[in-house]
Design a protein around this motif. Structure first.
Motif, PDB file in Angstrom:
ATOM      1  N   ARG A  34      26.501 -35.267  -8.642  1.00 34.02           N
ATOM      2  CA  ARG A  34      26.737 -35.189  -9.962  1.00 34.02           C
ATOM      3  C   ARG A  34      27.461 -36.100 -10.628  1.00 34.02           C
ATOM      4  O   ARG A  34      28.679 -36.382 -10.079  1.00 34.02           O
ATOM      5  CB  ARG A  34      26.888 -33.557 -10.349  1.00 34.02           C
ATOM      6  CG  ARG A  34      25.677 -32.757 -10.035  1.00 34.02           C
ATOM      7  CD  ARG A  34      26.210 -31.252 -10.533  1.00 34.02           C
ATOM      8  NE  ARG A  34      27.213 -30.718  -9.631  1.00 34.02           N
ATOM      9  CZ  ARG A  34      27.859 -29.757  -9.811  1.00 34.02           C
ATOM     10  NH1 ARG A  34      27.641 -28.847 -10.700  1.00 34.02           N
ATOM     11  NH2 ARG A  34      28.495 -29.101  -8.909  1.00 34.02           N
ATOM     12  N   THR A  35      27.308 -36.338 -11.917  1.00 34.15           N
ATOM     13  CA  THR A  35      28.337 -37.398 -12.567  1.00 34.15           C
ATOM     14  C   THR A  35      28.934 -36.494 -13.499  1.00 34.15           C
ATOM     15  O   THR A  35      30.351 -36.961 -13.837  1.00 34.15           O
ATOM     16  CB  THR A  35      27.601 -38.366 -13.178  1.00 34.15           C
ATOM     17  OG1 THR A  35      26.664 -37.856 -14.438  1.00 34.15           O
ATOM     18  CG2 THR A  35      26.675 -39.337 -12.515  1.00 34.15           C
ATOM     19  N   ASP A  36      28.891 -35.390 -14.002  1.00 35.10           N
ATOM     20  CA  ASP A  36      29.512 -34.640 -14.740  1.00 35.10           C
ATOM     21  C   ASP A  36      29.908 -33.008 -14.221  1.00 35.10           C
ATOM     22  O   ASP A  36      28.872 -32.447 -13.763  1.00 35.10           O
ATOM     23  CB  ASP A  36      28.893 -34.196 -16.380  1.00 35.10           C
ATOM     24  CG  ASP A  36      28.694 -35.613 -16.961  1.00 35.10           C
ATOM     25  OD1 ASP A  36      29.637 -36.547 -16.635  1.00 35.10           O
ATOM     26  OD2 ASP A  36      27.997 -35.704 -17.794  1.00 35.10           O
ATOM     27  N   SER A  45      33.686 -36.008 -16.608  1.00 34.73           N
ATOM     28  CA  SER A  45      32.879 -36.840 -16.169  1.00 34.73           C
ATOM     29  C   SER A  45      33.295 -37.922 -14.906  1.00 34.73           C
ATOM     30  O   SER A  45      34.294 -38.427 -15.225  1.00 34.73           O
ATOM     31  CB  SER A  45      32.625 -38.131 -17.135  1.00 34.73           C
ATOM     32  OG  SER A  45      31.388 -38.722 -16.875  1.00 34.73           O
ATOM     33  N   GLU A  48      33.458 -43.774 -12.356  1.00 33.94           N
ATOM     34  CA  GLU A  48      32.367 -44.411 -11.806  1.00 33.94           C
ATOM     35  C   GLU A  48      32.481 -45.102 -10.136  1.00 33.94           C
ATOM     36  O   GLU A  48      31.428 -45.545  -9.777  1.00 33.94           O
ATOM     37  CB  GLU A  48      31.859 -45.537 -12.786  1.00 33.94           C
ATOM     38  CG  GLU A  48      31.494 -44.955 -14.069  1.00 33.94           C
ATOM     39  CD  GLU A  48      31.168 -46.163 -15.139  1.00 33.94           C
ATOM     40  OE1 GLU A  48      31.258 -47.254 -14.744  1.00 33.94           O
ATOM     41  OE2 GLU A  48      31.135 -45.642 -16.324  1.00 33.94           O
ATOM     42  N   ARG A 188      37.747 -39.425 -19.694  1.00 34.65           N
ATOM     43  CA  ARG A 188      36.527 -39.067 -19.170  1.00 34.65           C
ATOM     44  C   ARG A 188      36.542 -37.410 -19.233  1.00 34.65           C
ATOM     45  O   ARG A 188      35.596 -36.878 -18.938  1.00 34.65           O
ATOM     46  CB  ARG A 188      36.104 -39.362 -17.796  1.00 34.65           C
ATOM     47  CG  ARG A 188      36.151 -41.018 -17.591  1.00 34.65           C
ATOM     48  CD  ARG A 188      36.090 -41.384 -16.056  1.00 34.65           C
ATOM     49  NE  ARG A 188      34.428 -41.345 -15.883  1.00 34.65           N
ATOM     50  CZ  ARG A 188      33.674 -41.947 -16.129  1.00 34.65           C
ATOM     51  NH1 ARG A 188      33.635 -43.311 -16.772  1.00 34.65           N
ATOM     52  NH2 ARG A 188      32.241 -41.721 -15.672  1.00 34.65           N
TER      53      ARG A 188
END
Length: 194
Positions: A34-36, A45, A48, A188
């Motif tokens: 997952r990114t969040d 978040s 990257e 983030r």
């Protein structure tokens, strides 16, 4: 959750750094993909850059870990919701965080620390930076550098969100501006309903 749990989770993060060099950690692969990470009180978040593993996720906390490309340095990101007392002014908030962090490091070999105000997402936060000497499992001396932000939650005056980036490395081997990296990660972080 009590503010003193920050100390417990910081110790846990440090333990993860110290113990993770040889053994692969059990990680929830679906969470790592997952990114969040949406929790009660905040959404984080994920950074990257690759390599971050989700070590622990709870309703009010997240712990991530990553080993650097050199195979020696280790990073952790820790985010959690904490209880805060009522403050009469911002200076009382700064003093409270500074006293708590200093008292949590009484037995550590801290050689650098400071606390300053930081404005994030229109919230007054306290940024706390520290460097200390630590011994690894193999008795190697390491520097542990931590940059943390504690912000009062906009929905609850007695709740806060704490986020910290830590890095362990051999003394004198890191030229990274960890404050800049921590600020990017902090940016983030978003407040959500408690």
């Amino acid at each position: 959750m009590q503010f003193k749990n920050i100390l417990l989770l910081l110790s846990t993060a440090l333990f993860v750094i110290a113990c993770s060099s040889a053994k692969k950690q059990d990680v929830d692969d679906s969470a790592s993909a997952r990114t969040d990470l949406m929790q009660k009180g905040f959404l984080l978040s994920l950074p990257e850059d690759e390599g971050w593993s989700v070590v622990k996720v709870g309703d009010y906390k997240v712990l991530l870990s990553k080993q650097a490309e050199n195979g020696v340095d280790r990073y952790t990101i820790q985010t959690l919701v904490v209880n805060l007392p009522t403050f009469e002014d911002d200076n009382q908030f700064l003093e409270f965080i500074e006293n708590r962090m200093t008292s949590s490091m009484q037995n550590a070999k801290v050689f650098e620390q400071n606390a300053v105000f930081f404005t994030g997402d229109n919230q007054i936060c306290v940024q706390y930076n520290s460097k200390e000497k630590r011994k690894s499992k193999s008795a190697e001396v390491l520097t542990l550098e931590v940059v943390s932000f504690t912000c009062r939650h906009p929905d609850n005056a007695n709740a806060g969100v704490y986020i910290a980036l830590s890095k362990s490395y051999a003394p004198g081997t890191s030229e990274e501006d960890l404050t800049a990296t921590a600020t990017e990660i902090f940016n983030r972080l978003y407040f959500t309903e408690l």
